[in-house]
Design an enzyme around this catalytic site. Structure first.
Site, mmCIF file in Angstrom:
data_model
loop_
_atom_site.group_PDB
_atom_site.id
_atom_site.type_symbol
_atom_site.label_atom_id
_atom_site.label_comp_id
_atom_site.label_asym_id
_atom_site.label_seq_id
_atom_site.Cartn_x
_atom_site.Cartn_y
_atom_site.Cartn_z
ATOM 1 N N ARG B 95 0.841 -1.200 0.000
ATOM 2 C CA ARG B 95 0.000 0.000 0.000
ATOM 3 C C ARG B 95 0.875 1.249 0.000
ATOM 4 O O ARG B 95 2.010 1.215 0.466
ATOM 5 C CB ARG B 95 -0.884 0.007 1.245
ATOM 6 N N LYS B 106 3.268 9.050 13.006
ATOM 7 C CA LYS B 106 3.798 7.786 12.532
ATOM 8 C C LYS B 106 5.182 7.911 11.904
ATOM 9 O O LYS B 106 6.002 7.008 12.002
ATOM 10 C CB LYS B 106 2.820 7.240 11.491
ATOM 11 N N PHE B 382 13.668 -8.769 17.683
ATOM 12 C CA PHE B 382 14.093 -7.475 18.215
ATOM 13 C C PHE B 382 15.324 -7.728 19.081
ATOM 14 O O PHE B 382 15.469 -8.802 19.651
ATOM 15 C CB PHE B 382 12.987 -6.853 19.075
#
Lengths: 556, 556
Positions: B95, B106, B382
Site C-alpha cells: 500500500r 507515525k 528485536f
C-alpha cells in the site's frame, strides 16, 4: 466543421520531452521526467542555467478583459512559436491552470486552436501535482495551527483572529463559510472558518516569487496566519513548521517543461490570482527561460492595469530583470464591448462602438509607456471582425504612433504571428529606460495613490476607518516598505466593474489591507473579491469522459 | 549509534527505474517515468502483462497489532529481497502511505532498516500524486453534489441525508464535524457535514478493487452519495459525473513501480483503511506483479482477523487468484503485550506473559488454516528478545506443528530472511484447497456470523434496531449479495480494544451498515471508527526539514 481545442491537441504529435529540453540547451541529467512529455528541471539544473546570460524578456498583457475574450495565452504561445519560426531561440513561460475552473465553466486553459501547449489534458488536470502540493502545504499549516490551539495554545493565539483559511483546488461555494471544530472537545475548538480556491492561497504567491528552496522557506516562515489575544502577529515560523511546509513543496518548486504544438519549449509553473495576488507564473520558471532562450515570452493575469502593473512593480523586483518589450492584446469584439455594446450585439459591424472602446486600449498603451517600455499592440483577429472594423482600429493605432500587428495564431499557430514577432523583436532593440511606478520607501498611501492616479486614471482614494487603522499598525510593525498588490475588479480601470472603456474622475475605496509577508506585499482590497468560485448549473465536468486506455474527451 | 530509516535510505544507491522495470520483464515503452526512480505502468503495458501466466502469491499478515510494533511491511519487503537472493524472480506489492500520519505521529511507512522501499522520502510525501487525485475526485463529487442541490435539486436530494463526506490527506480533527454553506444564499445550502482522511474515502476502496478504467467508471457510477426526500439512493451515476471523476483518476490508476534497497521491484499502489475498507493495495498492482514475477509478496492491513480476512473474502474475489501461502508476522514483544504486559514492562524477560500471549497467534494460525491455506509464522526479532523467550516461542510453534522462521530483515535486509523465504517457497508447493469463509449468496447476517464465529471466536451478534432496518432495506434494494467489510478495532479479536490475547464467548454489536456499492461491499460498523485522525502535541512535522537542493531530513 471547426475542430475543438482538445481535438486539435490530440491530433498533434508530441516530441519526447528530452528532445524539447535539448532544444533549450538543457541536459538530460538536469531534468526529471513525468511521463514522456512533461519534465521538471532539477535544482542542480537551475544552478547550471544560472551561469548563462539573460535573453530578452517579452511581457504579454491585455486590455481589460470582457466576456468577448481576448486570447492572451493564445497570443503568448503563438508569439513564441512565431519567434522560433523566424529562427530565434524562444521559450514561453505561462501560469498553470487551476482544476476548479476547468471542471466548472472555463474548460481548458492551455491556449487555443493551433497555439496550444501539450499535453493539454494533463496540463489542465493534475499536471505534475504542483497545485496539489500547494493545497497540501496550505492545509497542513491550517491543521498544525488548529492543533496548536487544541493542544494548549502556548502561543496564545486568538481563534477569532485566525486569517489563514483552508483551500481546495475546486469551485466549491459550499465551503466558503463554515463552522469547524464542532461535536465534542476532542474535535478541536469551534470557530468560524472557510475555504478559498488553491490559487488564492498565499502559498501560491510565495511559491511564484521564491528564488530558491531556502528563499521559499524564509518567506513561508514570515507568513502571518493570525493574531494573539494581545494582537501580535503569529507566523508560520512561530509554529516551527517552515521546514516541513517547504519539504512538502520541494518537488513542486521545480519548473515544469512542456512543448507547444509546434515544439517550442514552454515552462508552465505556478498560477496565483491576479487580484488578491500578483497573477504571474513563477520567478524560477521565468528566470530559467531567460537563461535558456534568446527570447522569453511570458504573460500576466487579467489586463495591463492589474496583472501587468503587478508584473512590473512586484515580479520585476524579484526577477531583477524588466521586460524588453510589452505586447498588449486587444480584439475588435472586446473593444466594441468597451465602447458600450452588449455581448449579444457583437456580431454586427459597429465602427462607432469600436472607436469609443479604443479609449481602453489607448490608456493601457500610455500606461506601459510611463514605465519607459516599448509597446506592440497585438490585434487578435476573430472571423467575425469586418474589414472596415480592422481598418478603423489600425487607423487609430497609426495615429497613436504605436507598433501593432494583426495576428491569426489561433487558426495558424506561429505562422499567424510572424509579423507580430518581427515587430516585437524590433521593439526589444529600441532604447528603453525602465522605471518603477513607485519607490518601495514611499508610504502605503503614496504607493496606492501612484497606482490609482497614474494607471487607473482615478481622481481620489478613500480609505476606510479600518484601512487607516491598519496603515498605522503596519507602519509600526515595519511592514510599510513592501509593494502594494491591488485587489480590484479586472473588468474596469475603476473599482466598479460596470465602468468599461476609460472612466475618469472616479474615487477608489480601499476597504481593507491584508499583510502577505511571505509573498512580500500588502494587498489593498477595493471591494469584495471572490476567492472561492462556484460551479454553474451545467458544469463542464458533465461533458468529460475517459476511455479504457486513458484518453480524455469533452475537455474544451 | 543506530542509523535512522531515512539515513539508511539516503545512503543506499538507487538503480534507475528502467533497470528495475527490465528486471521484472517490463519494457521501457510500458512505463511512464516520474523522475528517475519512480514509474507508472501504462494501461497498454498492463494489457501486455495480462498475457503472461500468474506466479505464486504470498500474503503477509500478522497477529493483532499492539503499540510494541510487529514490522509487517518490513517483513514483506525483506521476504521479497530474500526470495531474490535465493535466485527467484520476486516482486513486492504494498500500500502507499497517507501523508496525514507521516506528518503526525507515525513518520515514514515504507518499511524500516535495511528492508525499505526507495525513494522513501517521495513515497512518504506526495509520491506520484495518487492520493491527491483521489482527494480531488472525492471532493469533486462533493462539490458537484452540493452544486446540484444549490442549482435547483432536480434529483430531489435531501440535504440532511447526504452520506458523502469531503476528505483531506491530513490529520485534521478540526474538520471532523462542520456546518457548511453558511453566510448567504449564494454560498449553497447550510447543512451538517464533515471531512474524513483521504484513505477512508470510498474512492480509495473502489480504486483498489477496480480491474480497469472502464471497471473503475462502472464502480464509481454505483457509489451511493445520499438519499432523496423519499429515501431512494442517489448515486454518482445519477449526477452524470462518473466520466469526469474517472478522468481525474486515469493516471493514478496506473500502478507505481519502485525498488527496495536491494533492487527488488516493488509496486506501491493504493492504500485503503483496513477497518471501514478492505485494507489492501490495488488489485491492478497485485495482478501486474503476479504476471511479472514468479513470487509476489503482498500484505494486508492490521491483523489477520481484519485485513487478512478481507484480503481472502473481498480482494481475492476480484483478483481471481488466492494466496499460495500466508505468512503471519509476530514478535516476542507484541505477544508479551497480548499476554498482559504493559508497554513499559516489555524490556524485561517474561516467559509467562509470552506463553499467555501465544493464544493470539495460535488463533490466527487456525483461522488461516480454515481457508485451506499453508501458513508460515515469521518471528520478527528485536534486539531485546532473550534467548529463553525465543526458545519458549519456538517450542510452542513446534508443538503447534506449523512452519516458522526467525527473521532479522530490519538489520540485515534480505539476508535476514533467507530461511523464511525457503520455508515460504516450500509452503507454496504444498497442496492447498482454498475455500471462502462464506458464499456471496448467504444473507447479510449469515455472512457476519461466519466472520464473528469462525474468525473472531465470538459467541453471538447483536444487531441494533437501525442495522436490522437496514438489512431489510438492503435486501429490498438487491444489495445483499455483496461481501461484508467489518469495521472493528484492530487491537482485539472482539469489538472491545482492551480485550487482548484470544478472548472468547463475547458478543459483537453491529451498530450500523453502510452500503459501499462502488467498492462492492457492505460495511458493518461494530463501534465508533475514527475516520479522521488528529495530530499529537508534538507532530512529526516539527522535525521535518529540507535543504536548498531538496534533500529531506527528519522523516523517520
Amino acid at each position: 466543421m471547426v475542430k475543438s481545442d482538445i481535438e486539435i491537441a490530440q491530433a498533434s504529435p508530441m516530441r519526447v520531452i528530452t528532445e524539447i529540453a535539448a532544444k533549450a540547451g538543457i541536459a538530460n541529467d538536469a531534468i526529471e521526467q513525468y511521463g514522456n512529455y512533461k519534465a521538471k528541471i532539477t535544482f542542480a539544473g537551475l544552478n547550471e542555467l544560472e551561469k548563462r546570460d539573460d535573453g530578452k524578456l517579452i511581457l504579454v498583457t491585455a486590455i481589460n478583459p470582457t466576456p468577448a475574450g481576448e486570447g492572451k495565452s493564445t497570443v503568448t504561445i503563438g508569439l513564441g512559436d512565431a519567434l522560433n519560426q523566424l529562427g530565434h531561440q524562444a521559450m514561453i513561460a505561462l501560469r498553470e491552470p487551476s482544476l476548479g475552473p476547468v471542471m466548472g465553466v472555463k474548460g481548458g486553459a492551455a491556449g487555443g486552436g493551433y497555439a496550444q501547449v501539450l499535453p493539454m489534458e494533463d496540463i489542465n488536470l493534475h499536471f505534475t501535482g504542483d497545485l496539489h502540493a500547494i493545497t497540501t502545504a496550505n492545509n497542513a499549516i491550517a491543521a498544525l495551527l488548529d492543533n496548536h490551539i487544541h493542544q494548549g495554545n502556548d502561543l496564545n493565539i486568538d481563534p477569532r483572529r485566525i486569517i489563514w483559511k483552508r483551500v481546495v483546488d475546486l469551485n466549491d461555494r459550499q465551503l466558503r463559510q463554515i463552522i469547524g471544530g464542532l461535536g465534542s472537545p476532542i474535535n478541536g475548538v469551534p470557530r468560524e472558518d472557510g475555504f478559498d480556491i488553491t490559487v488564492a492561497s498565499e502559498i501560491m504567491a510565495v511559491f511564484c516569487l521564491a528564488t530558491s528552496l531556502d528563499n521559499l522557506k524564509a518567506r513561508l516562515a514570515k507568513i502571518v496566519v493570525g493574531y494573539t489575544y494581545d494582537r501580535g502577529p503569529v507566523t508560520v515560523g512561530d509554529l516551527e513548521i517552515a521546514g516541513a511546509i517547504t519539504a512538502l513543496l520541494k518537488d513542486a518548486l521545480k519548473p515544469n517543461l512542456v512543448q507547444t504544438i509546434e515544439g517550442t519549449p514552454a515552462f508552465i509553473h505556478g498560477g496565483p490570482f491576479a487580484n488578491i495576488a500578483h497573477g504571474c507564473n513563477s520567478v524560477l520558471a521565468t528566470k530559467a527561460a531567460l537563461k535558456a532562450a534568446d527570447f522569453t515570452v511570458t504573460e500576466a493575469g487579467f489586463g495591463a492595469d492589474l496583472g501587468g502593473e503587478k508584473f512590473l512593480d512586484i515580479k520585476t523586483r524579484e526577477l531583477a530583470k524588466h521586460p524588453d518589450a510589452v505586447v498588449i492584446v486587444a480584439t475588435v469584439r472586446a473593444l466594441k464591448m468597451h465602447g458600450g455594446l452588449a455581448k449579444t450585439d457583437l456580431e454586427a459591424e459597429n465602427i462607432t462602438a469600436l472607436q469609443a472602446g479604443f479609449a481602453n486600449l489607448n490608456r493601457h498603451i500610455d500606461n506601459i509607456k510611463q514605465y519607459g517600455l516599448p509597446v506592440v499592440v497585438a490585434i487578435n483577429e476573430f472571423v467575425t471582425d469586418t474589414a472596415a472594423e480592422i481598418q478603423a482600429l489600425t487607423d487609430l493605432l497609426v495615429t497613436k504612433q504605436v507598433a501593432f500587428s494583426l495576428t491569426q495564431v489561433w487558426a495558424k499557430g506561429g505562422a499567424g504571428g510572424l509579423d507580430l514577432a518581427e515587430k516585437v523583436v524590433a521593439a526589444t532593440r529600441e532604447a528603453s529606460e525602465f522605471n518603477y511606478l513607485y519607490a518601495l520607501t514611499d508610504s502605503i498611501p503614496e504607493k496606492i495613490k501612484a497606482i490609482v492616479t497614474k494607471i487607473y486614471g482615478g481622481a481620489s482614494i478613500s480609505f476606510s476607518k479600518k484601512a487607516q487603522t491598519q496603515m498605522t499598525a503596519f507602519e509600526k510593525q515595519g511592514w510599510s516598505n513592501l509593494p502594494i498588490c491591488m485587489a480590484k475588479t479586472q473588468y474596469s480601470f475603476s473599482d466598479d466593474q460596470t465602468l468599461l472603456g476609460a472612466p475618469e474622475g472616479f474615487d477608489i475605496t480601499i476597504r481593507e489591507l491584508v499583510p502577505k509577508l511571505g509573498a512580500g506585499f500588502i494587498v489593498a482590497l477595493t471591494g469584495d473579491i471572490m476567492t472561492m468560485p462556484g460551479l454553474p448549473k451545467k458544469p463542464a465536468a458533465l461533458n468529460m469522459d475517459v476511455d479504457n486506455l486513458g484518453n480524455i474527451s469533452g475537455l474544451f
